[in-house]
Design a protein around this motif. Sequence first.
Motif, PDB file in Angstrom:
ATOM      1  N   THR A  96      -5.047  59.085 -13.542  1.00 39.37           N
ATOM      2  CA  THR A  96      -6.458  59.159 -14.433  1.00 39.37           C
ATOM      3  C   THR A  96      -7.238  58.053 -13.883  1.00 39.37           C
ATOM      4  O   THR A  96      -8.585  58.199 -14.071  1.00 39.37           O
ATOM      5  N   ASP A  97      -6.590  56.739 -13.742  1.00 35.51           N
ATOM      6  CA  ASP A  97      -7.430  55.722 -13.265  1.00 35.51           C
ATOM      7  C   ASP A  97      -8.321  56.088 -11.801  1.00 35.51           C
ATOM      8  O   ASP A  97      -9.290  55.582 -11.747  1.00 35.51           O
ATOM      9  N   LEU A  98      -7.588  56.670 -11.199  1.00 37.40           N
ATOM     10  CA  LEU A  98      -8.334  56.969  -9.841  1.00 37.40           C
ATOM     11  C   LEU A  98      -9.354  58.198  -9.903  1.00 37.40           C
ATOM     12  O   LEU A  98     -10.421  58.010  -9.514  1.00 37.40           O
ATOM     13  N   SER A 149      -9.867  55.941 -24.985  1.00 39.42           N
ATOM     14  CA  SER A 149      -8.895  56.034 -24.283  1.00 39.42           C
ATOM     15  C   SER A 149      -8.711  54.918 -23.122  1.00 39.42           C
ATOM     16  O   SER A 149      -9.864  54.382 -22.831  1.00 39.42           O
ATOM     17  N   VAL A 150      -7.622  54.837 -22.418  1.00 40.53           N
ATOM     18  CA  VAL A 150      -7.498  53.897 -21.113  1.00 40.53           C
ATOM     19  C   VAL A 150      -8.413  54.430 -20.265  1.00 40.53           C
ATOM     20  O   VAL A 150      -9.383  53.618 -19.641  1.00 40.53           O
ATOM     21  N   SER A 151      -8.519  55.833 -20.228  1.00 40.53           N
ATOM     22  CA  SER A 151      -9.269  56.155 -19.014  1.00 40.53           C
ATOM     23  C   SER A 151     -10.858  56.016 -19.167  1.00 40.53           C
ATOM     24  O   SER A 151     -11.533  55.383 -18.549  1.00 40.53           O
ATOM     25  N   LEU A 152     -11.506  56.143 -20.472  1.00 45.84           N
ATOM     26  CA  LEU A 152     -12.893  55.728 -20.915  1.00 45.84           C
ATOM     27  C   LEU A 152     -12.962  54.246 -20.980  1.00 45.84           C
ATOM     28  O   LEU A 152     -13.844  53.781 -20.461  1.00 45.84           O
ATOM     29  N   GLY A 156      -2.447  52.071 -26.086  1.00 46.34           N
ATOM     30  CA  GLY A 156      -1.848  51.970 -27.155  1.00 46.34           C
ATOM     31  C   GLY A 156      -0.510  52.742 -27.482  1.00 46.34           C
ATOM     32  O   GLY A 156       0.177  52.327 -28.484  1.00 46.34           O
ATOM     33  N   TYR A 157      -0.171  53.919 -26.905  1.00 47.12           N
ATOM     34  CA  TYR A 157       0.869  54.836 -27.537  1.00 47.12           C
ATOM     35  C   TYR A 157       2.129  54.680 -26.629  1.00 47.12           C
ATOM     36  O   TYR A 157       3.118  55.169 -26.927  1.00 47.12           O
ATOM     37  N   LYS A 158       2.228  53.636 -25.623  1.00 44.45           N
ATOM     38  CA  LYS A 158       3.636  53.295 -24.912  1.00 44.45           C
ATOM     39  C   LYS A 158       4.366  52.505 -25.653  1.00 44.45           C
ATOM     40  O   LYS A 158       4.782  52.358 -26.729  1.00 44.45           O
ATOM     41  N   TYR A 159       4.295  51.285 -24.965  1.00 44.90           N
ATOM     42  CA  TYR A 159       5.305  50.120 -25.615  1.00 44.90           C
ATOM     43  C   TYR A 159       4.630  49.635 -26.859  1.00 44.90           C
ATOM     44  O   TYR A 159       5.257  48.807 -27.292  1.00 44.90           O
ATOM     45  N   TRP A 179      -7.235  44.874 -14.167  1.00 47.67           N
ATOM     46  CA  TRP A 179      -5.963  45.248 -14.363  1.00 47.67           C
ATOM     47  C   TRP A 179      -5.804  46.545 -15.355  1.00 47.67           C
ATOM     48  O   TRP A 179      -6.335  46.380 -16.688  1.00 47.67           O
ATOM     49  N   ASP A 180      -5.005  47.107 -15.177  1.00 50.55           N
ATOM     50  CA  ASP A 180      -4.235  48.174 -16.122  1.00 50.55           C
ATOM     51  C   ASP A 180      -2.928  47.843 -16.716  1.00 50.55           C
ATOM     52  O   ASP A 180      -2.104  47.714 -15.892  1.00 50.55           O
ATOM     53  N   LEU A 181      -2.932  47.495 -17.924  1.00 51.75           N
ATOM     54  CA  LEU A 181      -1.611  46.956 -18.543  1.00 51.75           C
ATOM     55  C   LEU A 181      -0.867  47.892 -19.315  1.00 51.75           C
ATOM     56  O   LEU A 181      -0.100  47.570 -20.083  1.00 51.75           O
ATOM     57  N   SER A 182      -1.426  49.451 -19.019  1.00 58.42           N
ATOM     58  CA  SER A 182      -0.488  50.274 -19.822  1.00 58.42           C
ATOM     59  C   SER A 182       0.985  50.307 -19.735  1.00 58.42           C
ATOM     60  O   SER A 182       1.570  50.674 -20.841  1.00 58.42           O
ATOM     61  N   HIS A 183       1.561  49.923 -18.597  1.00 61.29           N
ATOM     62  CA  HIS A 183       2.931  49.962 -18.637  1.00 61.29           C
ATOM     63  C   HIS A 183       3.581  48.476 -18.621  1.00 61.29           C
ATOM     64  O   HIS A 183       4.749  48.239 -18.385  1.00 61.29           O
ATOM     65  N   SER A 184       2.883  47.583 -19.121  1.00 63.96           N
ATOM     66  CA  SER A 184       3.219  46.366 -19.436  1.00 63.96           C
ATOM     67  C   SER A 184       3.073  45.651 -20.757  1.00 63.96           C
ATOM     68  O   SER A 184       3.957  45.009 -21.361  1.00 63.96           O
TER      69      SER A 184
HETATM   70  C1  LIG Z   1      -0.467  56.154 -19.388  1.00 64.95           C
HETATM   71  C2  LIG Z   1      -1.637  55.576 -18.734  1.00 64.95           C
HETATM   72  C3  LIG Z   1      -2.967  56.031 -18.930  1.00 64.95           C
HETATM   73  C4  LIG Z   1      -3.342  56.770 -19.959  1.00 64.95           C
HETATM   74  O1  LIG Z   1      -4.575  56.867 -20.148  1.00 64.95           O
HETATM   75  P1  LIG Z   1      -5.223  57.690 -21.397  1.00 64.95           P
HETATM   76  O2  LIG Z   1      -6.687  57.886 -20.842  1.00 64.95           O
HETATM   77  O3  LIG Z   1      -5.220  56.850 -22.565  1.00 64.95           O
HETATM   78  O4  LIG Z   1      -4.706  59.110 -21.616  1.00 64.95           O
HETATM   79  C5  LIG Z   1      -3.939  55.242 -18.164  1.00 64.95           C
HETATM   80  N1  LIG Z   1      -3.500  54.402 -17.153  1.00 64.95           N
HETATM   81  C6  LIG Z   1      -2.334  54.191 -16.836  1.00 64.95           C
HETATM   82  C7  LIG Z   1      -1.903  53.266 -15.944  1.00 64.95           C
HETATM   83  C8  LIG Z   1      -1.069  54.758 -17.792  1.00 64.95           C
HETATM   84  O5  LIG Z   1      -0.024  54.373 -17.610  1.00 64.95           O
END
Ligand SMILES: *Cc1c(COP(=O)(O)O)cnc(C)c1O
Length: 412
Positions: free
Chosen positions: A127-129, A96-99, A221-224, A196-201
């Motif tokens: 979750t990043d924090l 996941s992004v978190s891991l 992976g599950y957003k855009y 960098w966290d690219l989740s929203h880009s």
């Molecule tokens: C959606 C999102 C996540 C999601 O994290 P998961 O561990 O994959 O659930 C993390 N960081 C950002 C910035 C997000 O927008």
Amino acid sequence: MDPKRDPAEMDRRDPLARFRDLFDLPEGLIYLGGHSLGPPPRTMRARAERLIDREWGTDLVAAWNRSDWLELPERIGARIAPLVGAGADEVIAADSVSLNLFKLLGALVVKAPGRGVVLADEGNFPTDLYMAQGLAHLLEGSGTTLRLTAPEDFESTLGSEVAVATVSHVDFRTGRRRDLRALTAAARACGVPLVWDLSHSAGAVAMRLNADGVEYAVGCGYKYLNGGPGAPGFLYVAREFQDSLESPLTGWMGHASPFDFDTRYRPAPGMRRFLTGTPPILSLAAFEDGLRTFEGVKMAELRGKSEALGDLFHRLAAERLAEFGVIPASPADAGERGAQVSLRHPEGDALVQALNARGVVGDFRGPDLMRFGLAPLYVRYMDVWNAVEALRLILVNEEHREDRFRRRRRVP
Ligand SMILES: *Cc1c(COP(=O)(O)O)cnc(C)c1O
């Protein structure tokens, strides 16, 4: 009407218009929720059938080899790479992004023993924090601490005591986009590796990680990227740094030769060292089909359309919604914005529920933010027009009053 401002005409001229048909979207629905969950690609059903009947169902355990299942994390990485401006061997899908964030922060923090601070922008997705907090807690004994800063203070807080820093490319609340190149350079000037966290880009905004000197990133992976609910995330590490990083989560799939069943861990070369356990094949197959929707997309067209959709939304909101107290929270300048438009209104929660009830999907983040994801592959200019008009009618009629106290569950 000026054809450049007429949404129907903009749809007719849209070079990406044909991509909408790649998705299974309910008839009549205006889907502005792609910043939270992309819709299913039409090919998904046949892919799932093939996977279950032919690969898993027929070959069973032999399918790991026959169907190259173990290559999926890299194959998917290679499909993400051109969308983010990276080399095919610099991106891998995993966990996941978190891991993934934990893995990179952990790998980097131990490389800077004289520096005790993990720095995070508190505007980041929580979750990043939390992951940064957990890492700092684990390393407390060696004097590591977490420092959170307001988004506007992030750059000036980079300094010689910072071991590693993390920040989002696009803010999940406001849709504000940071400058990859400038901030990476500023961090590098202070000797701070920046994740960098690219989740929203990723998948919505054109970017050039290599050209902009970006060293480390994670993304969703599950957003855009349309990978499906709970799709794995991804990691990017610039080639020159890959072999000097050691993931703190040393699972067997990240081992140089997992099938030697050696008792000692040795990291695989390149990005495979960031894998942990057995890859989730059903999810990865869906992710691969999600990424296939980008085949043939020119990045300039993708970016051009997400800017134009956002500009249209902002203009219509200013013209038609301002009188009702709706205030844009995302930057009006497309150069500072991701693919999301956020609007503020004290009754935002009730307004979003009223919109959803009328077939316009957006979401709400407290205390007062309405968020609308403008995924360029399937959102039409007319959708933006109709969404703003629906919101205007709700405000005109104050119909939202009846919905005001309804509760609903929140999703990422
Ligand atoms: C959606 C999102 C996540 C999601 O994290 P998961 O561990 O994959 O659930 C993390 N960081 C950002 C910035 C997000 O927008």
